[in-house]
Design an enzyme around this catalytic site. Structure first.
Site, PDB file in Angstrom:
ATOM      1  N   GLY A 230       1.580   0.671   4.841  1.00 45.14           N
ATOM      2  CA  GLY A 230       0.628   0.080   5.771  1.00 45.14           C
ATOM      3  C   GLY A 230      -0.098  -1.108   5.175  1.00 45.14           C
ATOM      4  N   GLY A 231       0.497  -1.709   4.138  1.00 45.85           N
ATOM      5  CA  GLY A 231      -0.092  -2.906   3.542  1.00 45.85           C
ATOM      6  C   GLY A 231      -1.457  -2.683   2.932  1.00 45.85           C
TER       7      GLY A 231
ATOM      8  N   SER B  39       6.661   1.003   0.986  1.00 45.31           N
ATOM      9  CA  SER B  39       5.934  -0.247   1.184  1.00 45.31           C
ATOM     10  C   SER B  39       4.716  -0.298   0.252  1.00 45.31           C
ATOM     11  CB  SER B  39       5.542  -0.406   2.657  1.00 45.31           C
ATOM     12  OG  SER B  39       5.090  -1.717   2.913  1.00 45.31           O
ATOM     13  N   ALA B  40       3.490  -0.387   0.789  1.00 49.31           N
ATOM     14  CA  ALA B  40       2.313  -0.375  -0.074  1.00 49.31           C
ATOM     15  C   ALA B  40       2.286   0.886  -0.920  1.00 49.31           C
ATOM     16  CB  ALA B  40       1.038  -0.482   0.760  1.00 49.31           C
TER      17      ALA B  40
ATOM     18  N   ASP C 146      15.095  -6.795   4.708  1.00 49.28           N
ATOM     19  CA  ASP C 146      13.653  -6.730   4.453  1.00 49.28           C
ATOM     20  C   ASP C 146      13.178  -8.067   3.892  1.00 49.28           C
ATOM     21  OD1 ASP C 146      11.044  -6.166   3.625  1.00 49.28           O
ATOM     22  OD2 ASP C 146      11.571  -4.274   2.655  1.00 49.28           O
TER      23      ASP C 146
ATOM     24  N   HIS D 110      12.323  -3.764   7.133  1.00 48.47           N
ATOM     25  CA  HIS D 110      11.290  -3.077   6.361  1.00 48.47           C
ATOM     26  C   HIS D 110      10.912  -1.756   7.043  1.00 48.47           C
ATOM     27  CE1 HIS D 110       8.213  -3.043   3.264  1.00 48.47           C
ATOM     28  NE2 HIS D 110       7.299  -2.733   4.159  1.00 48.47           N
TER      29      HIS D 110
END
Length: 322
Positions: free
Chosen positions: A84-85, A161-162, A269, A299
């Site tokens: 979720g960045g 991701s994050a 991605d 992604h």
């Protein structure tokens, strides 16, 4: 502020204020979630508090077959950090639940998904600190699901991701204090589409300027919200290569412990060039590394495609067992 930035912040659930600040107005909408591909009854779940003062918590996913099996056989533990960045999404986001079930059932492991504080309310390193605190909570916990069903000598940190960025940084930190974490022993890191960046744009990032799922400017704004105030995208929290190039011995403890690292990515991605660069740097440094870069995709592919999720979990099971 550029009107397009206002639009991108809106996509994240933020409202832009006249003074240049932003306010979280809503949680990111889940959109159309895929139909569950894993029977929910195959996994037991419960939530536990880690630090009430920070409102950090975790969801434990236990394969039901572990409860029903006789004789009792303890399972590996996968500590999972969601994506979720660093700024959006939570552990209980509906689209994440089937992914947790995939991991738990396909890898025959107990999964703990950690809820950490998010930026911009809590900028980095808050998320790293919270996830490290979660490891201490696990190692000291008297929760029956953990004491009865978990083999603490087979712990793996995984993130998407994050969360992949968190697994990388927390894993490195944990390797330097491995004796403090016993009986918890981290055997490896699983970096799934890890979120790395940098000031100088890569070829795959430049291709994503108009990407519908993860456009370049959205990527940049998330880093602006997550990094410490005044930091740019060559900060080590974002650009892993800065630290790797400046500290040739940074993986010495990782290698001494025999800790292995899996990097899973896909060619579609926008971050794939960053991921491949870190993968190659780990390999060049002599770290035991497993690279898995599939063609095409996007992604976070495995959250929407149950077949790809199953394939990923099969690779994770082999990694955990190796």
């Amino acid at each position: 502020m550029d009107p397009k930035d206002v639009e991108f912040y809106g996509m994240l659930g933020f409202e832009c204020n006249p003074d240049g600040s932003i306010t979280r107005q809503r949680e990111l909408r889940s959109g159309v979630e895929p139909t569950s591909a894993v029977d929910p009854s195959l996994v037991l779940a419960k939530d536990i508090s880690i630090n009430q003062s920070k409102s950090t918590w975790a969801r434990i996913m236990l394969p039901r077959k572990a409860v029903d099996s006789q004789p009792l056989s303890k399972l590996p533990l996968i500590v999972y950090f969601h994506g979720g960045g660093f700024v959006v999404c939570k552990v209980d986001r509906p689209g994440f639940q089937d992914f947790y079930r995939h991991i738990a059932t396909e890898t025959s492991a107990v999964v703990i998904s950690v809820g950490y504080r998010r930026a911009p309310e809590h900028r980095l390193p808050a998320a790293y600190d919270d996830c490290m605190e979660a490891l201490y909570w696990i190692k000291n916990s008297d929760d029956e699901w953990l004491t009865k069903y978990v083999d603490f000598s087979r712990c793996f940190l995984m993130g998407t991701s994050a969360g992949g960025n968190i697994a990388y940084r927390v894993g490195l930190s944990a390797s330097s204090i491995s004796t403090e974490l016993k009986p918890l022993e981290i055997g490896g890191l699983i970096l799934h589409h890890p979120y790395f960046g940098g000031k100088e744009k890569t070829v795959s990032e430049l291709r994503s300027v108009d990407d519908k799922l993860f456009p370049l400017r959205l990527n940049e704004l998330m880093w602006e919200a997550a990094l410490p105030v005044g930091a740019d995208r060559d900060h080590v929290y974002c650009n892993a290569m800065v630290e790797i190039r400046s500290n040739p011995g940074m993986f010495d403890q990782v290698k001494a412990l025999g800790l292995k690292i899996m990097v899973s990515a896909c060619g579609g991605d926008p971050l794939v060039d960053r991921q491949a660069e870190v993968l190659n740097a780990l390999r060049d440094a002599g770290v035991e590394v497993v690279g898995r870069i599939i063609e095409g995709g996007y992604h976070g592919l495995e959250f929407a495609d149950p077949l790809k999720a199953k394939e990923l979990c099969i690779a994770i099971k082999e990694f955990v067992a190796s």
